[in-house]
Write an enzyme that holds these catalytic residues in place. Sequence first.
Site, PDB file in Angstrom:
ATOM      1  N   ARG A  46       0.851  -1.201   0.000  1.00 19.82           N
ATOM      2  CA  ARG A  46       0.000   0.000   0.000  1.00 19.82           C
ATOM      3  C   ARG A  46       0.881   1.244   0.000  1.00 19.82           C
ATOM      4  O   ARG A  46       0.538   2.262  -0.568  1.00 19.82           O
ATOM      5  CB  ARG A  46      -0.978  -0.005   1.177  1.00 19.82           C
ATOM      6  CG  ARG A  46      -1.738   1.309   1.323  1.00 19.82           C
ATOM      7  CD  ARG A  46      -3.072   1.207   2.085  1.00 19.82           C
ATOM      8  NE  ARG A  46      -3.067   0.274   3.178  1.00 19.82           N
ATOM      9  CZ  ARG A  46      -2.466   0.478   4.368  1.00 19.82           C
ATOM     10  NH1 ARG A  46      -1.812   1.601   4.600  1.00 19.82           N
ATOM     11  NH2 ARG A  46      -2.523  -0.443   5.303  1.00 19.82           N
ATOM     12  N   TYR A  98     -16.789  18.137 -14.201  1.00 21.21           N
ATOM     13  CA  TYR A  98     -17.095  16.717 -14.357  1.00 21.21           C
ATOM     14  C   TYR A  98     -18.114  16.321 -13.270  1.00 21.21           C
ATOM     15  O   TYR A  98     -17.943  16.682 -12.103  1.00 21.21           O
ATOM     16  CB  TYR A  98     -15.801  15.909 -14.226  1.00 21.21           C
ATOM     17  CG  TYR A  98     -16.044  14.433 -14.117  1.00 21.21           C
ATOM     18  CD1 TYR A  98     -16.609  13.736 -15.177  1.00 21.21           C
ATOM     19  CD2 TYR A  98     -15.755  13.738 -12.957  1.00 21.21           C
ATOM     20  CE1 TYR A  98     -16.859  12.381 -15.075  1.00 21.21           C
ATOM     21  CE2 TYR A  98     -15.996  12.380 -12.850  1.00 21.21           C
ATOM     22  CZ  TYR A  98     -16.558  11.712 -13.908  1.00 21.21           C
ATOM     23  OH  TYR A  98     -16.819  10.378 -13.808  1.00 21.21           O
ATOM     24  N   ASP A 170      -7.447  20.243 -12.809  1.00 17.48           N
ATOM     25  CA  ASP A 170      -7.825  18.961 -13.410  1.00 17.48           C
ATOM     26  C   ASP A 170      -7.445  19.041 -14.889  1.00 17.48           C
ATOM     27  O   ASP A 170      -8.095  19.736 -15.677  1.00 17.48           O
ATOM     28  CB  ASP A 170      -9.338  18.726 -13.232  1.00 17.48           C
ATOM     29  CG  ASP A 170      -9.791  17.382 -13.810  1.00 17.48           C
ATOM     30  OD1 ASP A 170      -9.081  16.829 -14.672  1.00 17.48           O
ATOM     31  OD2 ASP A 170     -10.875  16.909 -13.424  1.00 17.48           O
ATOM     32  N   LYS A 195      -8.388   8.250 -18.796  1.00 15.06           N
ATOM     33  CA  LYS A 195      -8.711   8.854 -20.088  1.00 15.06           C
ATOM     34  C   LYS A 195      -7.481   8.857 -21.002  1.00 15.06           C
ATOM     35  O   LYS A 195      -7.040   7.813 -21.419  1.00 15.06           O
ATOM     36  CB  LYS A 195      -9.292  10.251 -19.854  1.00 15.06           C
ATOM     37  CG  LYS A 195     -10.303  10.324 -18.684  1.00 15.06           C
ATOM     38  CD  LYS A 195     -11.592   9.592 -18.950  1.00 15.06           C
ATOM     39  CE  LYS A 195     -12.481   9.423 -17.710  1.00 15.06           C
ATOM     40  NZ  LYS A 195     -12.834  10.636 -16.986  1.00 15.06           N
TER      41      LYS A 195
HETATM   42  C1  LIG Z   1     -13.372  10.992 -15.749  1.00 17.82           C
HETATM   43  C2  LIG Z   1     -13.012  12.273 -15.130  1.00 17.82           C
HETATM   44  C3  LIG Z   1     -12.727  12.367 -13.764  1.00 17.82           C
HETATM   45  C4  LIG Z   1     -12.850  11.201 -12.820  1.00 17.82           C
HETATM   46  O1  LIG Z   1     -11.932  10.199 -13.081  1.00 17.82           O
HETATM   47  P1  LIG Z   1     -12.210   8.614 -12.836  1.00 17.82           P
HETATM   48  O2  LIG Z   1     -10.955   7.997 -13.321  1.00 17.82           O
HETATM   49  O3  LIG Z   1     -13.422   8.259 -13.627  1.00 17.82           O
HETATM   50  O4  LIG Z   1     -12.436   8.448 -11.377  1.00 17.82           O
HETATM   51  C5  LIG Z   1     -12.348  13.608 -13.267  1.00 17.82           C
HETATM   52  N1  LIG Z   1     -12.271  14.689 -14.061  1.00 17.82           N
HETATM   53  C6  LIG Z   1     -12.542  14.650 -15.376  1.00 17.82           C
HETATM   54  C7  LIG Z   1     -12.434  15.882 -16.209  1.00 17.82           C
HETATM   55  C8  LIG Z   1     -12.930  13.442 -15.951  1.00 17.82           C
HETATM   56  O5  LIG Z   1     -13.239  13.401 -17.263  1.00 17.82           O
END
Ligand SMILES: *Cc1c(COP(=O)(O)O)cnc(C)c1O
Length: 379
Positions: A46, A98, A170, A195
Amino acid sequence: MKIGTKFIHAGMEPDPSTGAIMTPVYMTSTYVQEAPGVNKGFEYARSQNPTRKALEEALATIENGQYGLAFSSGVAATDAVLKLLAPGDEVVTGNDLYGGTYRLFTKVFERFGIKFKYVDMGSLEAVEAAMSAATKLIWLETPTNPLMNIGDIAAISNLAKSRGALLCVDNTFASPYLQNPLDNGADIVMHSSTKYLGGHSDVIQGALVVNEKGLYDQLYFIQKSCGAVPGPMDCFLVLRGIKTLHLRMQRHCENGEKIAHWLRNHPKVGKVYWCGFEDHPGYAVAKKQMRGFGGMMSFELKDNSVEVAKKVLSSTHLFSLAESLGGVESLINHPASMTHASIPREERIKNGLSDSLIRLSVGVEDADDLIEDLARAIG
Ligand SMILES: *Cc1c(COP(=O)(O)O)cnc(C)c1O
């Protein structure tokens, strides 16, 4: 070192025990110690795992930062940043976020006494007006999901610094190929590695990158104390994804540009949201802080009814109807009922996210085929 070379060599040290060029997937929960407290820097998985360590070093490299941290999902990374705060602290953030981030803020962290103010991050005045002595964090998504709004990272960072607040960006939509928020003064950059970093729709993962050692220590403490760490196989997948990020992003950008312009010229298409249009309100800032405009976009049809939008959404063949984004294959999505369903309708509409908005994640297929697919679906 130029970006492509950097992405391929990031986090790459041949495996010390065998020379394997690819970091092995270390499937282990613990590490044998020579004597109590005498170890090779790895005690319990961990806290440390060699595959994760290689990925975390790669994440830091590709974001021009000092320290990377990998999490079991993007929202787990966001969760870790919010845990830097204490009850009574305030967060200023965007009114186009998001859906999962919005849900985490409103449904989880508000219960712990953290306050959130949602403003138009494209307006520096609005951000400044929302700040108070209790503001400890500015959370900026740019470009935003799904309306492709742009916030000025350098300007907001100056504001945050002058008020003693942290800025977390982000960077999921842009990816480190198009934008490096730490270079513009952000304190933390966050990714849903699910992504573009992973890039192949086969893993859920999140990331944070920072420059400051004190901040890294706090976030590492949260990562290990709260335990939202990714497994080694998932780390391997993201590490592999990063090696082709620049190649994929080049094609995402080329295809994105072609499709955005094609949509805009289509007689049945209404507004197209893509930050590469010169008349986009955030264009000048996007041009300043991004190296390209990517493959994410949203649009509405002139016949702005939900039925017509739903018909288009279910008529494409190459664009698969699915949540998520940033993979090699193209996806089409209905934010109101899918990715952003966790935002109350009233809030969505107020912020310009209509029931008929269609979001595209343009993949790396041949643009002509993608256009033909959309042409058939729009009719
Ligand atoms: C998908 C997404 C998230 C969250 O990420 P996960 O991997 O699905 O937990 C946060 N911010 C944006 C802009 C996203 O597209």
